[in-house]
Write an enzyme that holds these catalytic residues in place. Structure first.
Site, mmCIF file in Angstrom:
data_model
loop_
_atom_site.group_PDB
_atom_site.id
_atom_site.type_symbol
_atom_site.label_atom_id
_atom_site.label_comp_id
_atom_site.label_asym_id
_atom_site.label_seq_id
_atom_site.Cartn_x
_atom_site.Cartn_y
_atom_site.Cartn_z
ATOM 1 N N ASP A 1 -10.877 3.426 4.728
ATOM 2 C CA ASP A 1 -10.921 1.679 4.833
ATOM 3 C C ASP A 1 -12.928 1.517 5.101
ATOM 4 O O ASP A 1 -13.656 0.455 4.609
ATOM 5 C CB ASP A 1 -10.470 1.584 5.719
ATOM 6 C CG ASP A 1 -9.265 0.131 5.352
ATOM 7 O OD1 ASP A 1 -9.307 0.202 4.596
ATOM 8 O OD2 ASP A 1 -8.835 -0.971 6.208
ATOM 9 N N GLN B 1 -4.840 -1.630 9.421
ATOM 10 C CA GLN B 1 -4.283 -2.706 8.885
ATOM 11 C C GLN B 1 -5.177 -3.766 10.121
ATOM 12 O O GLN B 1 -4.989 -4.162 11.074
ATOM 13 C CB GLN B 1 -3.534 -3.056 8.798
ATOM 14 C CG GLN B 1 -2.996 -4.691 7.305
ATOM 15 C CD GLN B 1 -3.993 -4.199 6.172
ATOM 16 O OE1 GLN B 1 -3.782 -3.575 5.762
ATOM 17 N NE2 GLN B 1 -3.991 -5.478 6.188
ATOM 18 N N LYS C 1 0.156 -1.237 0.266
ATOM 19 C CA LYS C 1 0.520 0.153 0.115
ATOM 20 C C LYS C 1 1.198 1.209 0.003
ATOM 21 O O LYS C 1 0.190 1.913 -0.897
ATOM 22 C CB LYS C 1 -1.003 -0.180 1.103
ATOM 23 C CG LYS C 1 -2.612 -1.010 0.891
ATOM 24 C CD LYS C 1 -2.666 -1.688 2.220
ATOM 25 C CE LYS C 1 -3.892 -2.276 2.321
ATOM 26 N NZ LYS C 1 -4.225 -2.758 3.138
HETATM 27 N N1 L37 Z 1 -8.389 -1.670 3.008
HETATM 28 N N2 L37 Z 1 -6.978 -4.049 3.677
HETATM 29 C C1 L37 Z 1 -7.990 -2.806 4.278
HETATM 30 N N3 L37 Z 1 -8.059 -2.943 4.638
HETATM 31 C C2 L37 Z 1 -7.986 -3.561 5.645
HETATM 32 O O1 L37 Z 1 -7.605 -4.002 7.203
HETATM 33 N N4 L37 Z 1 -6.783 -6.676 6.209
HETATM 34 C C3 L37 Z 1 -7.291 -4.974 5.691
HETATM 35 C C4 L37 Z 1 -7.270 -5.320 4.195
HETATM 36 N N5 L37 Z 1 -6.745 -6.731 3.347
HETATM 37 C C5 L37 Z 1 -6.328 -6.674 2.450
HETATM 38 O O2 L37 Z 1 -4.654 -5.273 2.198
HETATM 39 N N6 L37 Z 1 -5.822 -7.235 2.219
HETATM 40 C C6 L37 Z 1 -5.148 -7.587 0.693
HETATM 41 C C7 L37 Z 1 -5.374 -8.297 -0.011
HETATM 42 C C8 L37 Z 1 -4.681 -9.039 -1.344
HETATM 43 C C9 L37 Z 1 -3.775 -7.889 -1.790
HETATM 44 C C10 L37 Z 1 -3.758 -6.600 -1.405
HETATM 45 C C11 L37 Z 1 -4.827 -6.172 -0.235
HETATM 46 C C12 L37 Z 1 -3.054 -8.157 -3.029
HETATM 47 O O3 L37 Z 1 -2.368 -7.200 -3.705
HETATM 48 N N7 L37 Z 1 -2.536 -9.730 -3.586
HETATM 49 C C13 L37 Z 1 -2.155 -9.846 -4.836
HETATM 50 C C14 L37 Z 1 -0.879 -10.782 -4.607
HETATM 51 C C15 L37 Z 1 0.407 -10.348 -3.466
HETATM 52 C C16 L37 Z 1 1.304 -11.273 -2.915
HETATM 53 O O4 L37 Z 1 1.767 -11.691 -3.766
HETATM 54 O O5 L37 Z 1 0.995 -11.673 -1.527
HETATM 55 C C17 L37 Z 1 -2.645 -10.532 -5.376
HETATM 56 O O6 L37 Z 1 -3.235 -10.517 -6.590
HETATM 57 O O7 L37 Z 1 -3.724 -10.490 -5.364
#
Ligand code: L37
Ligand code: NAP
Length: 294
Positions: A121, A98, A54
């Site tokens: 959020d 988070q 982020k």
């Molecule tokens: N806004 N999001 C917000 N607030 C929170 O309190 N827990 C939480 C939340 N969740 C969160 O950030 N989840 C999340 C899950 C996956 C990704 C980003 C955020 C993401 O980008 N995933 C990638 C792979 C990441 C990796 O390789 O580890 C994807 O392509 O799915």
């Protein structure tokens, strides 16, 4: 039929480009750049990864980020005090705490402490309440649910009048995405761990949103031919052939379901990148309101 793959990574990159242009405009016109405070409590690896991603995305679009990395044994009072201090910082337009927080922390009390105007959020109880009511616009819509709707819109999927089945009823995904689909005039069915005959219910979906946290649970024969499938699940499964020793899979059995659905999001590269893009979007919108640009 082989489904169209909904490329969340590419759509998120397009959105980040749009945000970057808006940020530059704001800076030129008002001398202000949007600011996001990230609050990370404890040392959960997944949360650390997401917060790092982020912050990196903020930097890419010109949003300033302010990281608060706090110990897992912080007290309720101390954490609340820090959130109140962040509320008072004028250069911060959005606050992201988070989740999940450590078990000894009262999550609702923390989320309630975040100033409504900075709740990017969308988890403040008042924002959730407004989200759930008809014609009461919340200031912010939670990022992952908003990302799911944005994927449908930008793929040209019509929502109105469709049967939407949502797997999961969590506060951060299942419930808010259900409310958004309802407001867009879908007919919704929300499933959970006590739902009976789950495959039969899922088979009724024109639009399926899976957010259960169960690797590859949704099989090919659960899905109606031509359905649109949004897979929110991000699950690590052991994979000794990978350098890290694991790989990420969704809640949907992608290889089976892509042969039945008309469109499907992959994991990774589907909803995940959209979650982050929507956080940036919410932060930008908050800053716009502050300077009177909205
Ligand atoms: N806004 N999001 C917000 N607030 C929170 O309190 N827990 C939480 C939340 N969740 C969160 O950030 N989840 C999340 C899950 C996956 C990704 C980003 C955020 C993401 O980008 N995933 C990638 C792979 C990441 C990796 O390789 O580890 C994807 O392509 O799915
Ligand atoms: P959660 O809080 O654990 O909620 C899971 C929901 O699924 C609950 O409602 C639960 O039912 C239901 N469920 C669990 N097992 C089930 C089963 N076998 N059959 C039917 N329903 C079942 O999870 P969450 O936070 O919503 O996250 C869900 C998934 O999305 C996880 O994989 C998570 O990593 C991922 N996620 C991704 C993003 C992203 O940006 N891509 C963001 C957030 C989360 P009960 O209510 O009855 O317990």
């Amino acid at each position: 039929m082989t489904a169209k793959i909904i490329d969340g990574k590419a759509i998120a990159a397009t959105i980040r480009g749009e945000i970057k242009a808006e940020v530059e405009k704001m800076q030129a016109q008002y001398g202000v750049v949007p600011g996001l405070a990230t609050v990370l409590v404890g040392d959960r690896k997944d949360s650390q990864t997401y917060v790092r991603m982020k912050k990196k995305a903020c930097a890419e679009v010109g949003i300033q980020s302010f990281g608060y990395d706090l110990p897992g044994d912080i007290s309720q009072e101390e954490l609340q005090k820090i959130v109140a201090e962040i509320n008072a910082r004028p250069e911060v337009h959005g606050i992201l705490v988070q989740l999940p927080l450590p078990a000894h922390i009262d999550e609702e009390a923390i989320l309630s402490t975040i100033s409504l105007e900075k709740d990017v959020d969308g988890f403040h109880p008042l924002n959730i309440g407004r989200l759930s009511m008809k014609r009461r616009d919340p200031l912010f819509v939670p990022c992952t649910p908003r990302g799911c709707i944005e994927l449908l819109d930008r793929t040209g999927v019509e929502i109105e009048g469709k049967r939407a089945v949502i797997l999961g009823r969590s506060n951060i995904v299942g419930l808010p995405v259900s409310m958004l689909l309802l407001h867009r005039n879908a007919t919704i069915t929300i499933c959970h761990s006590r739902t009976r005959n789950l495959p039969d219910v899922v088979r009724e979906a024109d639009i399926l949103v899976a957010a259960v946290g169960r690797p590859q649970m949704v099989r090919g024969d659960w899905v109606k031919p031509g359905a649109v499938v949004i897979d929110v699940g991000v699950n690590a499964v052991d994979d000794p052939t990978k350098k890290k020793g694991y790989r990420l899979v969704g809640d949907v059995h992608f290889d089976e379901v892509k042969e039945v659905a008309s469109a499907i999001t992959p994991v990774p590269g589907g909803v995940g990148p959209m979650t982050i893009a929507m956080l940036l979007q919410n932060t930008l919108e908050s800053a716009k309101r502050t300077v009177g640009m909205a």
